[in-house]
Motif scaffolding. Structure first.
Motif, PDB file in Angstrom:
ATOM      1  N   HIS A  98     -63.280  61.799  33.894  1.00  0.00           N
ATOM      2  CA  HIS A  98     -64.737  61.656  33.863  1.00  0.00           C
ATOM      3  C   HIS A  98     -65.222  61.268  32.468  1.00  0.00           C
ATOM      4  N   LEU A  99     -64.580  61.794  31.445  1.00  0.00           N
ATOM      5  CA  LEU A  99     -64.994  61.531  30.064  1.00  0.00           C
ATOM      6  C   LEU A  99     -64.325  60.288  29.476  1.00  0.00           C
ATOM      7  N   GLY A 100     -63.456  59.645  30.244  1.00  0.00           N
ATOM      8  CA  GLY A 100     -62.815  58.427  29.773  1.00  0.00           C
ATOM      9  C   GLY A 100     -61.827  58.658  28.639  1.00  0.00           C
ATOM     10  N   ILE A 101     -61.140  59.792  28.670  1.00  0.00           N
ATOM     11  CA  ILE A 101     -60.166  60.137  27.633  1.00  0.00           C
ATOM     12  C   ILE A 101     -58.764  59.778  28.119  1.00  0.00           C
ATOM     13  N   ASP A 102     -58.006  59.086  27.296  1.00  0.00           N
ATOM     14  CA  ASP A 102     -56.635  58.708  27.659  1.00  0.00           C
ATOM     15  C   ASP A 102     -55.665  59.873  27.427  1.00  0.00           C
ATOM     16  N   LYS A 103     -55.694  60.418  26.204  1.00  0.00           N
ATOM     17  CA  LYS A 103     -54.838  61.562  25.852  1.00  0.00           C
ATOM     18  C   LYS A 103     -55.657  62.508  24.992  1.00  0.00           C
ATOM     19  N   TRP A 104     -55.297  63.788  25.062  1.00  0.00           N
ATOM     20  CA  TRP A 104     -56.029  64.764  24.260  1.00  0.00           C
ATOM     21  C   TRP A 104     -55.107  65.855  23.750  1.00  0.00           C
ATOM     22  N   VAL A 105     -55.621  66.611  22.804  1.00  0.00           N
ATOM     23  CA  VAL A 105     -54.946  67.794  22.281  1.00  0.00           C
ATOM     24  C   VAL A 105     -55.386  68.978  23.134  1.00  0.00           C
ATOM     25  N   LEU A 106     -54.439  69.844  23.492  1.00  0.00           N
ATOM     26  CA  LEU A 106     -54.753  71.053  24.248  1.00  0.00           C
ATOM     27  C   LEU A 106     -54.799  72.236  23.286  1.00  0.00           C
ATOM     28  N   PHE A 107     -55.875  73.013  23.355  1.00  0.00           N
ATOM     29  CA  PHE A 107     -56.077  74.175  22.487  1.00  0.00           C
ATOM     30  C   PHE A 107     -56.394  75.351  23.394  1.00  0.00           C
ATOM     31  N   GLY A 108     -55.419  76.241  23.593  1.00  0.00           N
ATOM     32  CA  GLY A 108     -55.625  77.321  24.545  1.00  0.00           C
ATOM     33  C   GLY A 108     -55.070  78.645  24.059  1.00  0.00           C
ATOM     34  N   GLY A 109     -55.801  79.730  24.354  1.00  0.00           N
ATOM     35  CA  GLY A 109     -55.363  81.059  23.960  1.00  0.00           C
ATOM     36  C   GLY A 109     -55.300  82.013  25.130  1.00  0.00           C
ATOM     37  N   SER A 110     -54.294  82.897  25.112  1.00  0.00           N
ATOM     38  CA  SER A 110     -54.108  83.900  26.159  1.00  0.00           C
ATOM     39  C   SER A 110     -53.903  83.177  27.496  1.00  0.00           C
ATOM     40  N   TRP A 111     -54.728  83.449  28.520  1.00  0.00           N
ATOM     41  CA  TRP A 111     -54.619  82.671  29.758  1.00  0.00           C
ATOM     42  C   TRP A 111     -54.770  81.178  29.472  1.00  0.00           C
ATOM     43  N   GLY A 112     -55.536  80.827  28.463  1.00  0.00           N
ATOM     44  CA  GLY A 112     -55.661  79.416  28.092  1.00  0.00           C
ATOM     45  C   GLY A 112     -54.336  78.800  27.684  1.00  0.00           C
ATOM     46  N   SER A 113     -53.422  79.610  27.121  1.00  0.00           N
ATOM     47  CA  SER A 113     -52.088  79.085  26.809  1.00  0.00           C
ATOM     48  C   SER A 113     -51.297  78.854  28.099  1.00  0.00           C
ATOM     49  N   VAL A 127     -51.000  64.205  26.999  1.00  0.00           N
ATOM     50  CA  VAL A 127     -51.119  65.217  25.953  1.00  0.00           C
ATOM     51  C   VAL A 127     -50.552  64.696  24.632  1.00  0.00           C
ATOM     52  N   HIS A 128     -51.356  64.812  23.571  1.00  0.00           N
ATOM     53  CA  HIS A 128     -50.878  64.497  22.222  1.00  0.00           C
ATOM     54  C   HIS A 128     -50.059  65.643  21.642  1.00  0.00           C
ATOM     55  N   ALA A 129     -50.586  66.851  21.754  1.00  0.00           N
ATOM     56  CA  ALA A 129     -49.994  68.029  21.125  1.00  0.00           C
ATOM     57  C   ALA A 129     -50.669  69.266  21.717  1.00  0.00           C
ATOM     58  N   LEU A 130     -50.070  70.441  21.464  1.00  0.00           N
ATOM     59  CA  LEU A 130     -50.639  71.705  21.936  1.00  0.00           C
ATOM     60  C   LEU A 130     -50.780  72.668  20.765  1.00  0.00           C
ATOM     61  N   ILE A 131     -51.903  73.374  20.743  1.00  0.00           N
ATOM     62  CA  ILE A 131     -52.128  74.485  19.820  1.00  0.00           C
ATOM     63  C   ILE A 131     -52.393  75.698  20.702  1.00  0.00           C
ATOM     64  N   LEU A 132     -51.480  76.670  20.665  1.00  0.00           N
ATOM     65  CA  LEU A 132     -51.542  77.795  21.594  1.00  0.00           C
ATOM     66  C   LEU A 132     -51.590  79.110  20.837  1.00  0.00           C
ATOM     67  N   ARG A 133     -52.355  80.054  21.373  1.00  0.00           N
ATOM     68  CA  ARG A 133     -52.552  81.356  20.720  1.00  0.00           C
ATOM     69  C   ARG A 133     -52.385  82.485  21.741  1.00  0.00           C
ATOM     70  N   GLY A 134     -51.752  83.585  21.306  1.00  0.00           N
ATOM     71  CA  GLY A 134     -51.641  84.761  22.175  1.00  0.00           C
ATOM     72  C   GLY A 134     -50.941  84.442  23.477  1.00  0.00           C
ATOM     73  N   ILE A 135     -49.689  84.025  23.401  1.00  0.00           N
ATOM     74  CA  ILE A 135     -48.996  83.429  24.548  1.00  0.00           C
ATOM     75  C   ILE A 135     -48.896  84.399  25.727  1.00  0.00           C
ATOM     76  N   PHE A 136     -49.281  83.871  26.888  1.00  0.00           N
ATOM     77  CA  PHE A 136     -49.259  84.609  28.145  1.00  0.00           C
ATOM     78  C   PHE A 136     -48.555  83.721  29.168  1.00  0.00           C
ATOM     79  N   LEU A 137     -47.388  84.153  29.633  1.00  0.00           N
ATOM     80  CA  LEU A 137     -46.590  83.361  30.564  1.00  0.00           C
ATOM     81  C   LEU A 137     -46.761  83.815  32.006  1.00  0.00           C
ATOM     82  N   CYS A 138     -47.575  84.835  32.216  1.00  0.00           N
ATOM     83  CA  CYS A 138     -47.924  85.324  33.557  1.00  0.00           C
ATOM     84  C   CYS A 138     -46.704  85.761  34.367  1.00  0.00           C
ATOM     85  N   ARG A 139     -45.698  86.300  33.689  1.00  0.00           N
ATOM     86  CA  ARG A 139     -44.548  86.842  34.402  1.00  0.00           C
ATOM     87  C   ARG A 139     -44.860  88.258  34.878  1.00  0.00           C
TER      88      ARG A 139
END
Length: 323
Positions: A98-113, A127-139
């Protein structure tokens, strides 16, 4: 120490209809011609706020924030209908297109990771790259640690308040017991359960007690969306196959990533980040020695701002900040 960038207002707001009954709130800020980054909030069910934009240099980044299904300014509030991990992955693609973006950086924390990894593994070419915080793998062991037994031993006083809505004979499976109340017809019981569930998370999210964080989690509307949506996801194993996110790291092994994790994170213990880092040789793990789980903690905020600056300068081929 790096601090958050000053508050900025969005230059565009969008209401994006996805599967009924959901309409997503999306906004853009920063530079329209900048490096696209999407802020992927936690919970699931927490929503974004004005601080979500402030980890990024607005002169370098085109900043996209959005509220996931059922929370924040997206509607309907706290809805569980058509609300799964894979619906949210599809929503990210819908927003990107919708925003016409080809690739983006993902920035997510906790569930966002969690959601960042699920999206990247589904659409690595976006995806260009990921910046992740408070890793949650939902195991399952992570859910058990925080909602059944483990973190309870560190905070027995707070744990008693978490247990309060659940009768003694139902405490053998607390996620199931909370789910029964959070999805039941008794609205008083539903709100009582929601506040107990969400306040437990807010109280344990920071290394040092922070009343502002607790108040944010216990605010009734936010507590309801956090508790209902989290419990819905967790009783369904986050709609993931066993160890799926670690199993599928080979799909994004080529992507660069920075992992920021508090050493004393009780909500999502450090071994989650360690396991992810071991499965992702192209990642950099930054262990913040005097922090817990919350992005608002000084050491974590500092590391996230620095990570966002580093990623932008690498991708835009700019000189280092101290050059």
């Amino acid at each position: 120490m790096q601090t958050l960038f000053p508050e900025i207002k969005p230059y565009a707001r969008h209401e994006l209809a996805v599967e009924a009954p959901h309409v997503l709130y999306v906004d853009e800020s920063g530079s329209p011609d900048g490096l696209p980054v999407v802020f992927i909030h936690g919970g699931p069910g927490a929503g974004c706020d004005a601080a979500s934009r402030r980890y990024f240099d607005p002169n370098l980044y085109r900043i996209v924030t959005f509220d996931q299904r059922g929370c924040g300014r997206s509607t309907p509030h706290a809805s569980l209908e058509n609300n799964t991990t894979w619906h949210l992955v599809a929503d990210l693609e819908r927003i990107r297109e919708h925003l016409g973006i080809d690739k983006w950086v993902l920035f997510g924390g906790s569930w966002g990771s969690t959601l960042s990894l699920a999206y990247a593994q589904s659409h690595p070419e976006r995806v260009h790259a990921l910046i992740l915080r408070g890793i949650f793998l939902c195991r399952p062991q992570e859910i058990h640690w925080f909602y059944q037994e483990g973190a309870s031993r560190l905070f027995p006083d707070y744990w008693q308040d978490y247990l309060a809505p659940i009768p003694q004979d139902e405490r053998g499976n607390l996620v199931e017991a909370f789910y029964k109340r959070l999805t039941g017809p008794d609205q008083i019981a539903q709100m009582h359960a929601a506040k107990a569930w969400s306040t437990w998370e807010g109280r344990t999210a920071t290394l040092r007690p922070n009343p502002l964080v607790v108040d944010r989690f216990s605010e009734p509307q936010r507590a309801l969306s956090i508790a209902r949506i989290e419990c819905h996801y967790f009783i369904n194993d986050a709609f993931l196959e066993p160890d799926q996110l670690l199993r599928d790291m080979h799909k994004i092994a080529h992507l660069p990533g920075i992992i920021v994790h508090g050493r004393y994170d009780v909500v999502c213990p450090l071994d989650n980040a360690w396991a992810l880092h071991q499965a992702w040789p192209n990642s950099e793990l930054q262990i913040i020695r005097d922090a817990g789980h919350a992005a608002s903690e000084v050491g974590i905020a500092d590391a996230l701002v620095r990570a966002a600056n580093q990623v932008a300068r690498n991708l835009l081929d700019l000189p280092p900040e101290d050059a």
